[in-house]
Scaffold this active site. Structure first.
Site, PDB file in Angstrom:
ATOM      1  N   ASP A  33       0.853  -1.187   0.000  1.00  0.00           N
ATOM      2  CA  ASP A  33       0.000   0.000   0.000  1.00  0.00           C
ATOM      3  C   ASP A  33       0.890   1.239   0.000  1.00  0.00           C
ATOM      4  OD1 ASP A  33      -3.268   0.165   0.906  1.00  0.00           O
ATOM      5  OD2 ASP A  33      -2.123   2.034   0.913  1.00  0.00           O
ATOM      6  N   ASP A  58       3.534   1.273  -4.487  1.00  0.00           N
ATOM      7  CA  ASP A  58       2.722   2.130  -5.346  1.00  0.00           C
ATOM      8  C   ASP A  58       2.557   1.416  -6.679  1.00  0.00           C
ATOM      9  OD1 ASP A  58       1.601   4.072  -6.971  1.00  0.00           O
ATOM     10  OD2 ASP A  58       2.977   5.663  -6.352  1.00  0.00           O
ATOM     11  N   VAL A  59       1.320   1.055  -7.031  1.00  0.00           N
ATOM     12  CA  VAL A  59       1.094   0.296  -8.265  1.00  0.00           C
ATOM     13  C   VAL A  59       1.360   1.120  -9.516  1.00  0.00           C
ATOM     14  CG1 VAL A  59      -0.543  -1.279  -7.165  1.00  0.00           C
ATOM     15  CG2 VAL A  59      -1.392   0.785  -8.333  1.00  0.00           C
ATOM     16  N   ASN A  85      -5.657  -5.388  -6.191  1.00  0.00           N
ATOM     17  CA  ASN A  85      -6.844  -4.758  -5.622  1.00  0.00           C
ATOM     18  C   ASN A  85      -6.795  -3.230  -5.641  1.00  0.00           C
ATOM     19  OD1 ASN A  85      -9.199  -4.511  -3.563  1.00  0.00           O
ATOM     20  ND2 ASN A  85      -7.464  -3.561  -2.509  1.00  0.00           N
ATOM     21  N   TYR A 150     -14.342   5.448 -15.057  1.00  0.00           N
ATOM     22  CA  TYR A 150     -14.268   4.310 -14.133  1.00  0.00           C
ATOM     23  C   TYR A 150     -14.682   3.022 -14.845  1.00  0.00           C
ATOM     24  CZ  TYR A 150     -14.880   1.651  -9.796  1.00  0.00           C
ATOM     25  OH  TYR A 150     -14.788   0.713  -8.797  1.00  0.00           O
ATOM     26  N   THR A 185     -17.302   1.107   1.674  1.00  0.00           N
ATOM     27  CA  THR A 185     -15.853   1.061   1.801  1.00  0.00           C
ATOM     28  C   THR A 185     -15.338   2.491   1.780  1.00  0.00           C
ATOM     29  OG1 THR A 185     -13.831   0.131   0.868  1.00  0.00           O
ATOM     30  CG2 THR A 185     -15.504   0.851  -0.693  1.00  0.00           C
TER      31      THR A 185
END
Length: 267
Positions: A33, A58-59, A85, A150, A185
């Site tokens: 994360d 960091d993706v 995710n 999105y 969430t």
């Protein structure tokens, strides 16, 4: 030996709920994360149940994902399940959502998954097995208005996952794609919207959802254990997807126009 799990965006939301669900099963869980404080707190909570590790990841940087893969190989001898995710939310009309914001959401929601798949498929090929789980969304299958950016990223994750499931079949690597509807969430923390009404719309869709991240995580965990390809946790989400697939498009479009009329209201 217990299963070895790696989850991006694992310090909060669905990622954290999945981390706890796997830890409850006795798996060793590594979370990646960008939020260091949250990640350290999550590691401590998970360590009370099972072997746990937090890595800053960091993706948007392939090097971070490669460093995570290297750590897993060196310390745990590899990884059994990788859950891509990490993601962000976006909303806005096509003529109002900026190109900079398009690039931001694409770089995280799509290319962040691509980077994870690229790095970890190579590791899994070398070890001879594995399971890659990509978190998409019902928005990758059903595309409401004012959510084009999105929806586009999540639909691309669905397409990527299907292609990979065929490509990696001979390498003993399973692929699953998770397509939940809205659930409670912290996704709205990251939302970029073209205007205040789009922001409010997104926050309402999340906050008024019937189920929370823990309930979604339970269903996703079961799907992963069963090695399902499509994992669509909610019954109403599965029903809506079937309607899209089975109804004539004109009738389906009319139904969507009626059901999403509220999303088109401004102000």
């Amino acid at each position: 030996m217990s299963q070895r799990i790696f989850i991006t965006g694992g310090a909060s939301g669905l990622g954290l709920a999945l981390a706890h669900r796997f830890a409850d099963s006795g798996a060793s869980v590594c979370i990646g994360d960008i939020h260091t404080e949250r990640g350290s707190e999550a590691e401590q909570a998970l360590a009370a149940k099972a072997t746990a590790k937090f890595l800053t990841c960091d993706v948007q940087r392939e090097s971070d994902l490669q460093a995570a893969a290297d750590w897993l190989l060196a310390e745990w001898g590899g990884v059994d399940v990788v859950i891509n995710n990490a993601g962000v939310a976006s909303a806005g009309a096509i003529d109002e959502f900026s190109m900079a914001d398009w690039q931001w959401v694409m770089d995280i929601n799509l290319l962040g998954v691509v980077r994870g798949c690229k790095v970890f498929s190579a590791l899994m090929k070398n070890q001879g097995s594995g399971h890659i789980v990509n978190i998409a969304s019902l928005a990758g299958l059903i595309h409401p208005p004012r959510m084009g950016s999105y929806c586009a990223t999540k639909a691309a994750v669905v397409a990527l996952s299907e292609s990979m499931s065929l490509e990696l079949d001979g390498d003993n690597i399973a692929v699953s794609v998770v397509c939940p509807g809205f659930f409670r969430t912290n996704l709205s923390e990251s939302v970029r919207a073209s205007d205040s009404s789009a922001q409010v719309m997104t926050e309402k869709l999340v906050s008024k959802a019937k189920v929370g991240a823990e309930e979604i995580a339970d269903a996703v965990y079961t799907g992963i254990v069963q090695r399902d390809y499509y994992i669509i946790p909610q019954a109403d989400a599965r029903r809506n997807w079937r309607l899209k697939r089975w109804l004539p498009f004109k009738r389906y479009r009319q139904m969507m126009l009626k059901s999403t009329a509220g999303m088109m209201r401004r102000g």
